[in-house]
Design an enzyme around this catalytic site. Structure first.
Site, short mmCIF file in Angstrom:
data_model
loop_
_atom_site.label_atom_id
_atom_site.label_comp_id
_atom_site.label_asym_id
_atom_site.label_seq_id
_atom_site.Cartn_x
_atom_site.Cartn_y
_atom_site.Cartn_z
N GLY A 178 0.82 -1.20 0.00
CA GLY A 178 0.00 0.00 0.00
C GLY A 178 0.86 1.24 0.00
N CYS A 179 0.25 2.36 -0.42
CA CYS A 179 1.00 3.61 -0.52
C CYS A 179 1.45 4.10 0.85
CB CYS A 179 0.16 4.66 -1.25
SG CYS A 179 -1.48 4.94 -0.56
N PHE A 180 0.52 4.17 1.81
CA PHE A 180 0.89 4.63 3.15
C PHE A 180 1.93 3.72 3.80
CE2 PHE A 180 -3.42 6.79 3.12
CZ PHE A 180 -2.95 8.09 3.23
N THR A 227 4.22 1.92 2.52
CA THR A 227 5.54 2.07 1.93
C THR A 227 6.29 3.24 2.55
OG1 THR A 227 4.86 1.10 -0.19
CG2 THR A 227 6.77 2.57 -0.23
#
Lengths: 328, 328, 328, 328
Positions: A142-144, A146
């Site tokens: 997921g973006c967060f 990472t």
């Protein structure tokens, strides 16, 4: 290498195509979309006009003819086609959440049954490179998680508490209009959302544990009036105080060999459009502030997916990913 | 009542004039500026054109002829004139930092000697109304401490750790161009600054102590690509877990009689231009997320200064301050 | 090929370095700055960290050792070094205004004497490719004239009046803080500036005349709250009415062989970071609206400069310039 | 005076309530909405929390009990209730397009039949005050025509061509999410829309004719990444050249007695949230650039509607409308 992008009409699909245009060994041969069959890709992604002649096709996974696939579909949709791709020998990076978590955690977090579970490497190459290299299927983080994990990783095992306070651009909510993405609700504005309940917390906790830490983890995301980027401020409460020199040296050493992690005071602008994660750290004794910045659509999604592809397929890890950001 | 604004060319000066235009009992008779003597106020504050004929004058404090003064000058400048105003019987709200802190804390925090110290009420009326009422001189709080303290106040004494993660609009840096306020450095961007060293932390700690709490306090500010507003996310670690119902009831009760504190999910937009502080709270057991939003130039500066003036002079506390914000 | 960037600390200097990193035949060997001698380039351009080890040097033109130079200095500074570079056999693109206009027009427009005048090709390759190809010195056009001229070129000779109404991002004002670039004056705001007096009008008139048109030209620029991009709305009043089909066919044909001019409804986002100029046209009979969008720092400055370099040096015209923009 | 707002859930409804809170003689007693019956107004308009206890009701026009009504419904909806309100003796300002144009022009422009036509004053008070004063029903002008007409009015009869190039904030598109208002399509972006076909042109032409001018009129709107405001750049081609002194004097005189029209260089920020229209003018001989700025939701909609109400009901024309804008 021939590549299919399954679910190519969204922002991450567009970003995969944008980045792969610069890749020396990649040839995107299929861009699928259920709703846009027959529509030229450049009609939906006008920044790609003149650079691609691809047309969206509503192709089933069983009919995909490619060496490699990116799954850019919602969670629960990915698990339905992952097996088919594997049977056909198509290496795959899955950008959905379906293979990021242990089965029980996934089912609890997403409130659905996982009908096709198997274990997959968690594709933050800086932490799991050996598992990703040569794998046939990788779960893209997921973006967060990472940005948050890269911010806290070097210090995780010295901490008893980690609070991730993240701020994201609006593109994280996708390209379908909604109240969340309505300009009048976001422009010149700022707010927190899912204050204690965002699903990405599960990935963050899993990674902190893998780093050998028992720290308690908390996460609150916020919505910025910008298109791209996530800046995460990790408030790290240490078991024992550490001086600035010590923590800075720890970070410098931890990321010394990582091309995509740069030690400098992060801003969204310096990483926008790139696969870089900028990180820096400041100690006041028992609390350390570690800040990271990534582009949520690149290092937080499509760029990291290509970085994983490069490792899976034996390309240079930075192939197609060396572009600088734009400033301003 | 005749009012002088000392240092009226900046954003807080402009905001005092804007708000006082709507005050039934206030008449601004002097707007001072060292550099703009003779310049019409509306040349610097074009939004006031047609509403005021005031002209900036380079008037010394000893020559001010008014019933009430607002000091909108930098720290160390305020202490040089506070005594003169007092001798002349001019009630004063000081928007600088000079009288907000205990003398030793002030001198340590700002790295200067305080040459004219006296104790003054700290003007957050919701917490110190009795001291402000009838006072002749009030120290107006910093913008960050106002929002942060109102976010955490009801829970402070139940906490062992409070981390204030604040995000401010650019106007907090004033109206003089600098690298900090350069559009190319801020627009479509986001970053943290003074990660562990912002001076406003001293005020926050002082207020937490006054609330009977021994919680450790931390503070990291960030710069938003918006003009106005501060949203503070207070991560509050409790001594004992509390349920959502309990903390919400605590906040509702704590602010039940406060016109300017509204219990609703905060956004910058809903308070922009107003003296409101929107607050809400969400518990996940041992951590509570309390979020507040204020307009840094109104409740964080000029509006709260007028609220203090109203209490000092016996006006209705909300006189001149009832305007709604604009949305969008 | 070894390249020197003279005046490399500003936005156009940074952009030249960003783009040349992607050029297969370019090696930037010198980045000069009067004030930043000894400072690493990545300290000023943090988006380039990890991608370049260059250090700014205060090198005089006579000491430049390179095959090619970009002059990214203010007008009047360029004319002082152009001759020196020529004597040393260093091919040059000048991004300043010094060689864009006929001598008398230049002196009248800029209010200075030209002390080292010679004629140089005006580097809009789409209109002057033959003159640019093989030239030793090229004058790179202004940002507004590039977008405006490409918008109107196909119709210029059919028009009696052309009004260019342009809207630019803030980066056009450079990276030195000023009232113009102060966030509080630009953010969430919009205004016109130099309503009838902008110097770039002289270039626009010169190009319209070269297109064989006697149309009267007018120009009003505006400042957008965005970092990059110029959108020009050309209101073209025709001598004889033309239908939509006719004008659209005219544009399609005029730019049929131009890689960098795309016929599609322009937005700033679709060209941001790229050397593309998106153009489209709509007729209502006697008035035609032709709109163009460029990135002011790329097609409006550094990208077009590299496009000119490619033509001057026999590289592929699109070398280093094929990257797609980012959307969103 | 008791007021009903019919269609109160949108931006103009919210703005009417915001502004009327400051009106000394207005009492909003009804806020209707088909979809939100029973919902507190402050749930939809959170900036009004604490200032109003109104609840949306799905009340039919025949059941409205009030002295005055604002119709904030879409075109074609207004004509269905205008008669009912008139019969019940309720004075009305209609914010829709239904009564702004001559019947035939309306039907041609909007492509519908007008089933309840009558003539109504066109409510730009600066141009039609006498007709508005005492009227029982007033058609409130469109947002673009208000700013454009006020920009060009003093010069209209001296011109042969007027090109309105307008730039609007996103709130003009309403508070329902759509591709037009999707942050990813607007943020840090800019584009033209309805290049030659916007319906508001019909109002502009009608007003130019009423000013005794035969000038040809053209109009192209653009979408800004801001919430509020319209800046119109009117390019006015004169029959005979006029000097700057002359045109400036003309404007100063034309608007000398108008409180809501201020002669100063317009920016969106200086008028945001207010009923002011800032105007200035610059001549280069045969072309004059006249620029106006308004808040599209105030002078372009709800504020002007209240200004009309004040005239219709004998209140001071500026009652409830004297607030200054906010800057920054």
């Amino acid at each position: 290498m021939e590549i299919a992008i399954i679910g190519a009409s969204g922002y991450t699909g567009g970003e995969l195509m944008r980045l792969l245009l610069q890749h020396p060994s990649a040839d995107v041969v299929a861009a699928t979309s259920r709703k846009l069959d027959g529509t030229p890709v450049a009609s939906v992604h006008p920044h790609l006009r003149g650079l691609t002649d691809l047309v969206f096709r509503n192709t089933e996974a069983g009919d995909i003819d490619a060496d490699f696939a990116f799954l850019a579909v919602p969670h629960t949709a990915a698990m339905k086609v992952a097996g088919t791709l594997a049977e056909r020998g198509i290496k795959t990076v899955d950008l959905s959440a379906d293979y990021r978590l242990a089965k029980d955690i996934y089912e609890k977090t997403y409130g659905v049954s996982h009908t096709a579970y198997f274990e997959a490497p968690y594709g933050i190459p800086e932490l799991h490179r050996d598992e990703v290299r040569g794998a046939a299927f990788v779960a893209n983080p997921g973006c967060f998680p990472t940005g948050a994990t890269l911010a806290a990783a070097p210090l995780a095992k010295f901490a008893h508490t980690i609070i991730y306070d993240s701020k994201t651009g609006v593109s994280g909510a996708g390209n379908t209009p909604s109240a969340t993405t309505h300009y009048g609700n976001v422009g010149d504005n700022f707010s927190a959302y899912k204050w204690t309940t965002h699903r990405h917390l599960a990935e963050m906790k899993q990674e902190v544990a893998r780093l050998g830490s028992t720290a308690r983890c908390y996460f609150t995301p916020h919505l910025l009036p910008v298109n791209r980027g996530i800046l995460t401020t990790a408030h790290i409460l240490l078991n024992e105080p550490m001086e600035q020199d010590e923590v800075e040296a720890l970070y410098q050493k931890f990321y010394a060999d990582e091309f995509f992690v740069r030690y400098q005071r992060p801003t969204l602008a310096a990483v926008r459009g790139t696969n870089f994660c900028d990180v820096a750290v400041e100690s006041e004794g028992d609390r350390v502030v570690a800040v990271s910045a990534i582009d949520n659509l690149v290092k937080g999604a499509s760029g990291q997916a290509i970085q994983n592809m490069n490792l899976m397929c034996g390309f240079a890890e930075d192939a197609g990913l060396r572009s600088a950001g734009m400033l301003p």
